[in-house]
Write an enzyme that holds these catalytic residues in place. Sequence first.
Site, PDB file in Angstrom:
ATOM      1  N   LYS A  15       6.689  10.536   2.758  1.00  0.00           N
ATOM      2  CA  LYS A  15       7.871  10.437   1.794  1.00  0.00           C
ATOM      3  C   LYS A  15       7.581  12.338   1.034  1.00  0.00           C
ATOM      4  O   LYS A  15       8.728  13.358   0.294  1.00  0.00           O
ATOM      5  CB  LYS A  15       7.853  10.340   0.355  1.00  0.00           C
ATOM      6  CG  LYS A  15       7.444   8.584   0.126  1.00  0.00           C
ATOM      7  CD  LYS A  15       7.409   8.542  -1.198  1.00  0.00           C
ATOM      8  CE  LYS A  15       6.180   8.494  -1.114  1.00  0.00           C
ATOM      9  NZ  LYS A  15       4.450   7.662  -0.416  1.00  0.00           N
ATOM     10  N   ARG A 129      -4.377  11.784   9.034  1.00  0.00           N
ATOM     11  CA  ARG A 129      -5.057  12.700   8.337  1.00  0.00           C
ATOM     12  C   ARG A 129      -5.248  12.802   7.187  1.00  0.00           C
ATOM     13  O   ARG A 129      -5.550  13.681   5.879  1.00  0.00           O
ATOM     14  CB  ARG A 129      -3.576  12.806   7.414  1.00  0.00           C
ATOM     15  CG  ARG A 129      -3.310  11.550   6.110  1.00  0.00           C
ATOM     16  CD  ARG A 129      -1.450  12.477   5.211  1.00  0.00           C
ATOM     17  NE  ARG A 129      -1.831  11.296   4.172  1.00  0.00           N
ATOM     18  CZ  ARG A 129      -1.129  10.685   3.872  1.00  0.00           C
ATOM     19  NH1 ARG A 129      -0.267  10.792   4.149  1.00  0.00           N
ATOM     20  NH2 ARG A 129      -1.723  10.008   2.315  1.00  0.00           N
ATOM     21  N   ARG A 142      -4.347   0.914  -0.026  1.00  0.00           N
ATOM     22  CA  ARG A 142      -3.457   1.440  -0.656  1.00  0.00           C
ATOM     23  C   ARG A 142      -2.153   1.054  -0.257  1.00  0.00           C
ATOM     24  O   ARG A 142      -0.994   0.724  -0.757  1.00  0.00           O
ATOM     25  CB  ARG A 142      -3.503   2.887  -0.454  1.00  0.00           C
ATOM     26  CG  ARG A 142      -3.969   4.079  -1.269  1.00  0.00           C
ATOM     27  CD  ARG A 142      -3.621   5.465  -0.908  1.00  0.00           C
ATOM     28  NE  ARG A 142      -4.757   6.041  -1.489  1.00  0.00           N
ATOM     29  CZ  ARG A 142      -5.069   7.544  -0.860  1.00  0.00           C
ATOM     30  NH1 ARG A 142      -4.358   7.354   0.950  1.00  0.00           N
ATOM     31  NH2 ARG A 142      -5.917   8.025  -0.937  1.00  0.00           N
TER      32      ARG A 142
HETATM   33  P1  AMP Z   1      -0.087   9.803  -3.942  1.00  0.00           P
HETATM   34  O1  AMP Z   1      -0.258  11.106  -3.557  1.00  0.00           O
HETATM   35  O2  AMP Z   1       0.936   9.616  -4.143  1.00  0.00           O
HETATM   36  O3  AMP Z   1      -0.085   8.773  -2.470  1.00  0.00           O
HETATM   37  O4  AMP Z   1      -0.887   9.388  -4.672  1.00  0.00           O
HETATM   38  C1  AMP Z   1      -2.333   9.046  -4.937  1.00  0.00           C
HETATM   39  C2  AMP Z   1      -2.946   8.560  -5.586  1.00  0.00           C
HETATM   40  O5  AMP Z   1      -2.578   8.424  -6.860  1.00  0.00           O
HETATM   41  C3  AMP Z   1      -2.606   6.957  -5.323  1.00  0.00           C
HETATM   42  O6  AMP Z   1      -3.325   5.821  -4.752  1.00  0.00           O
HETATM   43  C4  AMP Z   1      -3.025   6.128  -6.884  1.00  0.00           C
HETATM   44  O7  AMP Z   1      -3.999   6.309  -7.209  1.00  0.00           O
HETATM   45  C5  AMP Z   1      -2.387   7.222  -7.695  1.00  0.00           C
HETATM   46  N1  AMP Z   1      -0.437   7.485  -7.924  1.00  0.00           N
HETATM   47  C6  AMP Z   1      -0.107   8.341  -7.911  1.00  0.00           C
HETATM   48  N2  AMP Z   1       1.344   7.731  -8.385  1.00  0.00           N
HETATM   49  C7  AMP Z   1       0.851   7.198  -9.018  1.00  0.00           C
HETATM   50  C8  AMP Z   1       1.693   6.235 -10.177  1.00  0.00           C
HETATM   51  N3  AMP Z   1       3.293   6.722 -10.558  1.00  0.00           N
HETATM   52  N4  AMP Z   1       1.184   5.245 -11.219  1.00  0.00           N
HETATM   53  C9  AMP Z   1       0.025   4.827 -10.510  1.00  0.00           C
HETATM   54  N5  AMP Z   1      -0.670   5.878  -9.454  1.00  0.00           N
HETATM   55  C10 AMP Z   1       0.200   6.679  -8.983  1.00  0.00           C
END
Ligand code: AMP
Length: 185
Positions: A15, A129, A142
């Site tokens: 993404k 990664r 996750r």
């Molecule tokens: P990402 O880079 O989008 O995978 O986000 C990394 C981490 O940030 C996630 O594992 C969550 O802990 C937190 N996070 C990111 N976006 C959100 C969201 N919309 N709601 C809650 N936690 C988020």
Amino acid sequence: MAKRLIFLGPPGAGKGTQAQIISEDWQIPHVSTGDILRAAVNQQTPLGKQAKDYMNRGELVPDDLILDLIQDRLSHEDTTNGWILDGFPRNVNQAAFLDKLLAKLDQNADCVLNLQVPDEVLLLRLLARKRKDDTEETIRRRLEVYHQDTVPVIDFYQTRKTLKTIDGNQTMDKVTEQLSEVISS
Ligand code: AMP
């Protein structure tokens, strides 16, 4: 032309990479809640301090923090001509909030792009990664959180014509090509 795009998909689906490419092609800001949170953690802001432990465990950060963040970000002037949301909404409550926020801003999402990749491929990609603070346990958590909280968001958008599912288990170029086609149509 203004484009307002929501990227959905599990961690490791590509993404962030795809959203960055589309953001440059269409000249619209890439709004990644994960990037905003990581920057807040690095700068040790109050938001960062509150979010850090959740992120390290692979859990979602509580909605009250995220909803304020997204409301602020979508109220910035640079988003009036479009945006790409990457990593938001992550659960049905966030999706319902976004609906109301967009109504207030007199905006609509043009496309909800759902990148699909099988779990076993995701696991391999995420392990490869692996960020410094990632453990295999966090990565697995996750993915669980994605299935539990984020898959229902796909159902939330399912009834709307704006939802488009794209096979993310292809070369990066192929995925970009298919996304661009859908966005242009
Ligand atoms: P990402 O880079 O989008 O995978 O986000 C990394 C981490 O940030 C996630 O594992 C969550 O802990 C937190 N996070 C990111 N976006 C959100 C969201 N919309 N709601 C809650 N936690 C988020």
